[in-house]
Design a protein around this motif. Structure first.
Motif, mmCIF file in Angstrom:
data_model
loop_
_atom_site.group_PDB
_atom_site.id
_atom_site.type_symbol
_atom_site.label_atom_id
_atom_site.label_comp_id
_atom_site.label_asym_id
_atom_site.label_seq_id
_atom_site.Cartn_x
_atom_site.Cartn_y
_atom_site.Cartn_z
ATOM 1 N N LEU A 1 46.182 55.515 47.528
ATOM 2 C CA LEU A 1 46.212 54.567 46.412
ATOM 3 C C LEU A 1 45.709 53.186 46.861
ATOM 4 O O LEU A 1 44.996 52.503 46.120
ATOM 5 N N LEU A 2 46.078 52.802 48.089
ATOM 6 C CA LEU A 2 45.616 51.514 48.631
ATOM 7 C C LEU A 2 44.089 51.427 48.556
ATOM 8 O O LEU A 2 43.534 50.454 48.035
ATOM 9 N N PHE A 3 43.428 52.452 49.072
ATOM 10 C CA PHE A 3 41.961 52.372 49.122
ATOM 11 C C PHE A 3 41.328 52.482 47.735
ATOM 12 O O PHE A 3 40.283 51.880 47.483
ATOM 13 N N GLU A 4 41.999 53.210 46.821
ATOM 14 C CA GLU A 4 41.509 53.234 45.426
ATOM 15 C C GLU A 4 41.596 51.833 44.811
ATOM 16 O O GLU A 4 40.664 51.364 44.178
ATOM 17 N N MET A 5 42.729 51.201 45.000
ATOM 18 C CA MET A 5 42.968 49.906 44.358
ATOM 19 C C MET A 5 42.121 48.787 44.971
ATOM 20 O O MET A 5 41.743 47.837 44.291
ATOM 21 N N LEU A 6 41.841 48.922 46.270
ATOM 22 C CA LEU A 6 41.022 47.888 46.928
ATOM 23 C C LEU A 6 39.667 47.737 46.240
ATOM 24 O O LEU A 6 39.090 46.654 46.200
ATOM 25 N N GLU A 7 39.187 48.836 45.665
ATOM 26 C CA GLU A 7 37.901 48.793 44.965
ATOM 27 C C GLU A 7 37.946 47.856 43.764
ATOM 28 O O GLU A 7 36.928 47.365 43.313
ATOM 29 N N LYS A 8 39.156 47.673 43.254
ATOM 30 C CA LYS A 8 39.289 46.917 42.005
ATOM 31 C C LYS A 8 39.601 45.437 42.211
ATOM 32 O O LYS A 8 39.661 44.680 41.246
ATOM 33 N N VAL A 9 39.877 45.057 43.455
ATOM 34 C CA VAL A 9 40.275 43.658 43.693
ATOM 35 C C VAL A 9 39.079 42.736 43.448
ATOM 36 O O VAL A 9 37.965 43.022 43.901
ATOM 37 N N LYS A 10 39.330 41.655 42.725
ATOM 38 C CA LYS A 10 38.254 40.678 42.447
ATOM 39 C C LYS A 10 38.489 39.402 43.253
ATOM 40 O O LYS A 10 39.582 39.182 43.755
ATOM 41 N N ASN A 11 37.469 38.579 43.290
ATOM 42 C CA ASN A 11 37.618 37.326 44.054
ATOM 43 C C ASN A 11 37.584 36.100 43.135
ATOM 44 O O ASN A 11 37.130 35.028 43.530
ATOM 45 N N ASP A 12 38.089 36.283 41.919
ATOM 46 C CA ASP A 12 38.049 35.161 40.969
ATOM 47 C C ASP A 12 39.281 34.266 41.143
ATOM 48 O O ASP A 12 40.141 34.184 40.284
ATOM 49 N N ASN A 13 39.357 33.629 42.284
ATOM 50 C CA ASN A 13 40.472 32.722 42.565
ATOM 51 C C ASN A 13 39.915 31.460 43.200
ATOM 52 O O ASN A 13 38.703 31.356 43.437
ATOM 53 N N ASN A 14 40.796 30.530 43.503
ATOM 54 C CA ASN A 14 40.338 29.218 43.969
ATOM 55 C C ASN A 14 39.644 29.250 45.328
ATOM 56 O O ASN A 14 38.966 28.298 45.704
ATOM 57 N N GLN A 15 39.853 30.318 46.093
ATOM 58 C CA GLN A 15 39.196 30.383 47.410
ATOM 59 C C GLN A 15 37.984 31.317 47.388
ATOM 60 O O GLN A 15 37.296 31.449 48.404
ATOM 61 N N VAL B 1 55.937 41.224 40.137
ATOM 62 C CA VAL B 1 54.812 41.246 39.204
ATOM 63 C C VAL B 1 53.511 41.055 39.978
ATOM 64 O O VAL B 1 52.556 41.800 39.837
ATOM 65 N N LYS B 2 53.511 40.029 40.802
ATOM 66 C CA LYS B 2 52.298 39.719 41.568
ATOM 67 C C LYS B 2 52.646 38.721 42.679
ATOM 68 O O LYS B 2 53.779 38.219 42.736
ATOM 69 N N ILE B 3 51.677 38.455 43.497
ATOM 70 C CA ILE B 3 51.830 37.423 44.525
ATOM 71 C C ILE B 3 50.788 36.354 44.232
ATOM 72 O O ILE B 3 49.618 36.672 43.981
ATOM 73 N N VAL B 4 51.221 35.095 44.244
ATOM 74 C CA VAL B 4 50.293 34.004 43.956
ATOM 75 C C VAL B 4 50.113 33.166 45.218
ATOM 76 O O VAL B 4 51.097 32.756 45.856
ATOM 77 N N GLU B 5 48.883 32.933 45.582
ATOM 78 C CA GLU B 5 48.603 32.110 46.777
ATOM 79 C C GLU B 5 48.863 30.634 46.476
ATOM 80 O O GLU B 5 48.717 30.196 45.328
ATOM 81 N N GLU B 6 49.204 29.898 47.523
ATOM 82 C CA GLU B 6 49.461 28.450 47.387
ATOM 83 C C GLU B 6 48.366 27.772 46.556
ATOM 84 O O GLU B 6 48.643 27.009 45.627
ATOM 85 N N LYS B 7 47.125 28.076 46.908
ATOM 86 C CA LYS B 7 46.012 27.353 46.278
ATOM 87 C C LYS B 7 45.789 27.726 44.819
ATOM 88 O O LYS B 7 45.071 27.047 44.108
ATOM 89 N N ASP B 8 46.403 28.834 44.389
ATOM 90 C CA ASP B 8 46.239 29.258 42.992
ATOM 91 C C ASP B 8 47.515 29.049 42.189
ATOM 92 O O ASP B 8 47.533 29.324 40.989
ATOM 93 N N ALA B 9 48.552 28.581 42.847
ATOM 94 C CA ALA B 9 49.878 28.553 42.204
ATOM 95 C C ALA B 9 50.023 27.360 41.266
ATOM 96 O O ALA B 9 49.459 26.281 41.509
ATOM 97 N N THR B 10 50.784 27.564 40.198
ATOM 98 C CA THR B 10 51.139 26.456 39.311
ATOM 99 C C THR B 10 52.260 25.663 39.983
ATOM 100 O O THR B 10 52.883 26.145 40.941
ATOM 101 N N GLU B 11 52.535 24.490 39.472
ATOM 102 C CA GLU B 11 53.613 23.669 40.048
ATOM 103 C C GLU B 11 54.930 24.450 40.034
ATOM 104 O O GLU B 11 55.715 24.379 40.978
ATOM 105 N N GLN B 12 55.144 25.190 38.946
ATOM 106 C CA GLN B 12 56.368 25.973 38.807
ATOM 107 C C GLN B 12 56.429 27.067 39.881
ATOM 108 O O GLN B 12 57.455 27.266 40.541
ATOM 109 N N GLU B 13 55.288 27.749 40.080
ATOM 110 C CA GLU B 13 55.243 28.840 41.061
ATOM 111 C C GLU B 13 55.414 28.307 42.488
ATOM 112 O O GLU B 13 56.027 28.957 43.340
ATOM 113 N N LYS B 14 54.908 27.115 42.705
ATOM 114 C CA LYS B 14 55.029 26.526 44.053
ATOM 115 C C LYS B 14 56.480 26.299 44.457
ATOM 116 O O LYS B 14 56.799 26.171 45.638
#
Ligand code: UD1
Ligand code: MG
Length: 460
Positions: free
Chosen positions: A181-195, A152-165
């Motif tokens: 497709l990689l370069f198309e999708m890179l345009e859409k990546v956001k930085n709304d995470n804990n880091q 489904v996705k990859i969750v970074e340590e710093k964004d993970a829930t206790e369950q995901e950890k």
């Protein structure tokens, strides 16, 4: 060839956790920088282009990698997705598969990359991520799967829930993508995470949203996917790599008396029936022949060692040693020395930029620099070539079958002919012709009975 292949290596990060002046990917594992080891894992593959993303220490990284790869500059490190995007102008319009790797995963094996790539291409996936099961998954991105087991996705340590950890399947940071497709999708990546970073793994979730095939490829050896972020991890990587290298040599017929205390660079070559004793270091670009004995505490760097050579507690760098020659204990041979066959260089001898013909000997306590020695010449204990006047270096040439007596100073530039004999204690300042006896020392005088008048004499 089935497909065009490209690679992007990320090497722009500073590596804050290393606490180092040296940029992370330039730290070495078994005498090879991590980023070189990552590039080495692609050596078997035919690649249209390999691009390394540099930033911190860009000039140093470029120097180390030279023309093995193209470079793009990520001036500001905004995350792994941002780093790949820096290669956009080079790659975005190309059809094919792009492998992305991080410059801090030095233990990955080429075989694994190859089979992951096959898997990616055979399943028509648009993205494949290499995963592994970690006993301690701390600090890695975790692989989140749906009820059908699909990523489904990859969750970074710093964004993970206790369950995901608690998930032990981790992201190795090694991926195959459909390049466009990689370069198309890179345009859409956001930085709304804990880091506040643009994460490359987020591309996978975006590709899934497009209902395209995403595959995972499980590497059954976690160590291969090991990411080095601090010095504790660096030491672990060194240990794994050492074990691998040493096992390879042992299986190929080299005896390692104590493989846990033997330090061999990945590209060193060692012949069969050679024995390596404990606490020996064999650095990059060293080649050792068959039937050699490399005894304890020897240090070889860029050394070419013939067959049947014995080295004991000595340092040999940038030099060549002929068959059946013996070196040491406690000698230092450096800067372009070349010793012939059956040479003996014994205790406490330093040789610099010096060549020896076959069968010549310097058994003890000498320094020869910028010197050419012929064959079957004996250099006595305590011989010094005086090759430096404080400003310039000068050469000494000693012929074959010569004999240099103990404690001689040979003041360069100097030539001593074949068969010449230099008497012990002589300071040679002028050239000596072949077969000459060269003697230059104060004539001995015996003062009869005088010893008794000396303070030491009175005592007896
Ligand atoms: C990353 C992954 C994580 C994975 C782990 C595997 C992300 C967001 N996380 O975490 O899922 O489990 O690797 O080892 O990708 N780099 C750049 N530019 C940047 C940032 C990083 O070039 O802006 C380079 C670094 O030099 C390094 C690599 O990318 O070689 C990975 O960065 P690092 O900070 O080590 O990521 P991890 O925290 O290890
Ligand atoms: Mg890392």
């Amino acid at each position: 060839m089935s497909n065009n292949r490209y690679a992007v290596i990320l090497a722009a990060g500073k590596g804050t956790r290393m606490q180092s002046k040296l940029y992370k990917v330039l730290h070495k594992v078994c005498d090879r920088t991590m980023v070189e080891l990552v590039l080495d894992s692609l050596n078997d593959l035919e690649m249209q282009e390999v691009i390394t993303v540099v930033g911190h220490g860009a000039e140093r990284v470029k120097e180390v990698l030279g023309n093995r790869t193209k470079f793009v500059l990520q001036a500001e490190q905004l995350g792994t997705a941002h780093a790949v995007k820096v290669a956009k102008d080079e790659l975005k319009d190309k059809e094919g598969t792009t492998i992305v790797m991080y410059g801090d995963t030095p233990l990955i094996r080429p075989e694994t990359i190859n089979s992951m790539l096959d898997h990616h291409e055979n399943t028509n996936a648009k993205a494949t991520v290499l995963t592994a099961i970690a006993d301690d998954p701390f600090a890695y991105g975790r692989i989140i799967r749906d009820v059908n087991g699909k990523l489904v996705k990859i969750v970074e340590e710093k964004d993970a829930t206790e369950q995901e950890k608690k998930i032990k399947e981790i992201n190795s940071g090694i991926y195959c993508f459909d390049n466009k497709l990689l370069f198309e999708m890179l345009e859409k990546v956001k930085n709304d995470n804990n880091q506040g970073e643009y994460y490359l793994p987020d591309v996978l979730a975006l590709i899934r949203e497009q209902k395209e095939i995403i595959e995972t490829y499980l590497c059954d050896d976690f160590d291969e996917t090991f990411g080095v972020n601090d010095r504790v991890a660096l030491a672990y990587a060194e240990n794994v790599m050492r074990n691998r290298i040493n096992t390879k040599h042992m299986l190929a017929g080299v005896t390692l008396v104590d493989p846990t205390n033997t330090y061999i660079a990945p590209n060193a070559v060692i012949g069969r029936d050679t024995t390596i004793y404990p606490n020996v270091t064999i650095k990059s670009n060293t080649v050792i022949g068959e039937d050699c004995q490399i005894k304890p505490n020897s240090y070889l760097e860029n050394a070419q060692i013939g067959n049947g050579v014995k080295v004991l507690s000595s340092t040999i760098s940038d030099s060549k040693i002929g068959d059946y020659t013996s070196v040491g204990p406690y000698s230092h041979i450096r800067n372009n020395c070349e010793l012939g066959q059956h040479v003996r260089v014994g205790n406490f001898v330093e040789l610099k930029n010096t060549t020896y013909g076959d069968g010549s000997k310097t058994a003890h306590l000498s320094y020869l620099g910028d010197t050419e020695v012929g064959s079957n010449t004996n250099i006595g204990c305590g011989t010094i070539t005086v090759n430096y006047d404080g400003k310039n270096k000068y050469r000494t040439k000693i012929g074959s079958d010569a004999f240099i007596g103990c404690n001689s100073n040979l003041i360069a530039p100097l030539e001593i002919g074949d068969g010449a004999v230099v008497a012990a204690g002589t300071t040679v300042t002028e050239n000596a012709p072949s077969d000459a006896l060269v003697i230059a020392r104060v004539k001995q005088e015996n003062k009869e009975g005088y010893a008794k008048k000396m303070p030491a004499g009175r005592k007896s």
